[in-house]
Design a protein around this motif. Structure first.
Motif, PDB file in Angstrom:
ATOM      1  N   ARG A 189       7.974   1.101   8.302  1.00  0.00           N
ATOM      2  CA  ARG A 189       6.974   1.206   7.249  1.00  0.00           C
ATOM      3  C   ARG A 189       7.688   1.551   5.952  1.00  0.00           C
ATOM      4  NH1 ARG A 189       1.747   4.405   7.495  1.00  0.00           N
ATOM      5  NH2 ARG A 189       3.224   6.053   6.994  1.00  0.00           N
ATOM      6  N   PRO A 232       6.373   3.371   2.782  1.00  0.00           N
ATOM      7  CA  PRO A 232       5.495   4.082   1.832  1.00  0.00           C
ATOM      8  C   PRO A 232       6.214   4.342   0.513  1.00  0.00           C
ATOM      9  CG  PRO A 232       6.326   5.593   3.483  1.00  0.00           C
ATOM     10  CD  PRO A 232       6.789   4.231   3.901  1.00  0.00           C
ATOM     11  N   ARG A 251       2.465  -0.665   4.074  1.00  0.00           N
ATOM     12  CA  ARG A 251       2.285  -2.026   4.583  1.00  0.00           C
ATOM     13  C   ARG A 251       1.669  -2.892   3.480  1.00  0.00           C
ATOM     14  NH1 ARG A 251       1.982  -2.534  10.174  1.00  0.00           N
ATOM     15  NH2 ARG A 251       0.401  -4.170   9.961  1.00  0.00           N
ATOM     16  N   ALA A 268       0.469   4.357   0.481  1.00  0.00           N
ATOM     17  CA  ALA A 268       0.240   5.354   1.524  1.00  0.00           C
ATOM     18  C   ALA A 268       0.588   4.812   2.913  1.00  0.00           C
ATOM     19  CB  ALA A 268      -1.211   5.820   1.493  1.00  0.00           C
ATOM     20  N   ARG A 269       0.129   3.607   3.215  1.00  0.00           N
ATOM     21  CA  ARG A 269       0.334   3.040   4.547  1.00  0.00           C
ATOM     22  C   ARG A 269       1.704   2.393   4.711  1.00  0.00           C
ATOM     23  NH1 ARG A 269      -2.764  -1.232   5.191  1.00  0.00           N
ATOM     24  NH2 ARG A 269      -2.757  -1.154   7.462  1.00  0.00           N
ATOM     25  N   ASP A 318       0.868  -1.179   0.000  1.00  0.00           N
ATOM     26  CA  ASP A 318       0.000   0.000   0.000  1.00  0.00           C
ATOM     27  C   ASP A 318       0.907   1.231   0.000  1.00  0.00           C
ATOM     28  OD1 ASP A 318      -1.476   2.271   0.966  1.00  0.00           O
ATOM     29  OD2 ASP A 318      -3.030   0.893   1.669  1.00  0.00           O
TER      30      ASP A 318
END
Length: 225
Positions: free
Chosen positions: A136, A138, A29, A26-27, A24
């Protein structure tokens, strides 16, 4: 031409492209279960190594190194080095399903590192509850995710005419990513066909077996509580 140099893919290995499809932007993940994705990445690395003539499969599920020469690719060379060296080990081969489970995390880390180097994702250190570190990933400055998804969707719409696209679809199905990339009833027939591809490709089936083993273990653990 190896699978890592397939048409439309800017020098990406199958594992890197699968990771781009799953993340993803944006996330930062995965869209699917992270463990399942890692099994798929390890299996995808095997698919690239097989296409390049670096490995062979015997008795349907035992992998051996056929050519130990490096490919000058950090992901594939890392995966190749993780397989038994026939010149240094008494164990000349390994079960594909077992290797996929043990190599999943290292191959995942190699793919993340490579995509960070490409600028496709960026590493963001975080802390859960202010204590437990995690990362993360992104989207980065170089957009490789949207082109990868556009290629995949176009290939699905065209009936997966290329081998590389069929392999990616098989791994998406094996790791439960297909329901995220191709959701709803409109793609039910395609998802059903992709499940059939899993059975036809030993590399994807090895990842599928690892996923199913995790699901079975979780189910048994839940039933015993």
């Amino acid at each position: 031409m190896t699978a890592a140099d397939g048409p439309g893919s800017p020098g990406l290995t199958l594992a890197e492209e699968l990771l781009l499809l799953a993340m993803d932007p944006a996330r930062g993940r995965p869209l699917n279960n992270p463990k399942y994705l890692r099994y798929g990445l390890a299996g995808a690395a095997l698919a690239d190594l097989e296409a390049a003539g670096r490995i062979a499969v015997e008795r349907g599920d035992r992998v051996s190194v056929a050519n130990p020469l490096p490919m000058n690719d950090p992901v594939l060379d890392g995966a190749l080095a993780a397989l038994p060296d026939p010149g240094k080990s008494r164990r000349a081969n390994v079960k594909a399903q077992r290797w996929v489970r043990t190599a999943a995390r290292p191959v995942h880390e190699l793919c993340l590192r490579r995509l960070v180097e490409r600028g496709a994702i960026r590493r963001e250190p975080r802390r859960a509850l202010g204590l437990f570190p995690y990362d993360r990933y992104p989207a980065g400055e170089v957009d490789l995710t949207n082109p990868a998804r556009a290629r995949f969707r176009s290939a699905v719409d065209a009936g997966l005419p290329g081998h590389r696209e069929r392999v990616l679809a098989a791994f998406a199905s094996a790791t439960d990513l297909d329901s995220k990339l191709l959701p709803g009833g409109a793609f039910r027939a395609q998802r059903r066909e992709h499940k059939r591809l899993v059975k036809q490709m030993w590399t994807a089936h090895a990842a599928y077996h690892a996923v199913q083993l995790d699901k079975s273990s979780a189910s048994n653990a839940g039933g015993s509580t």
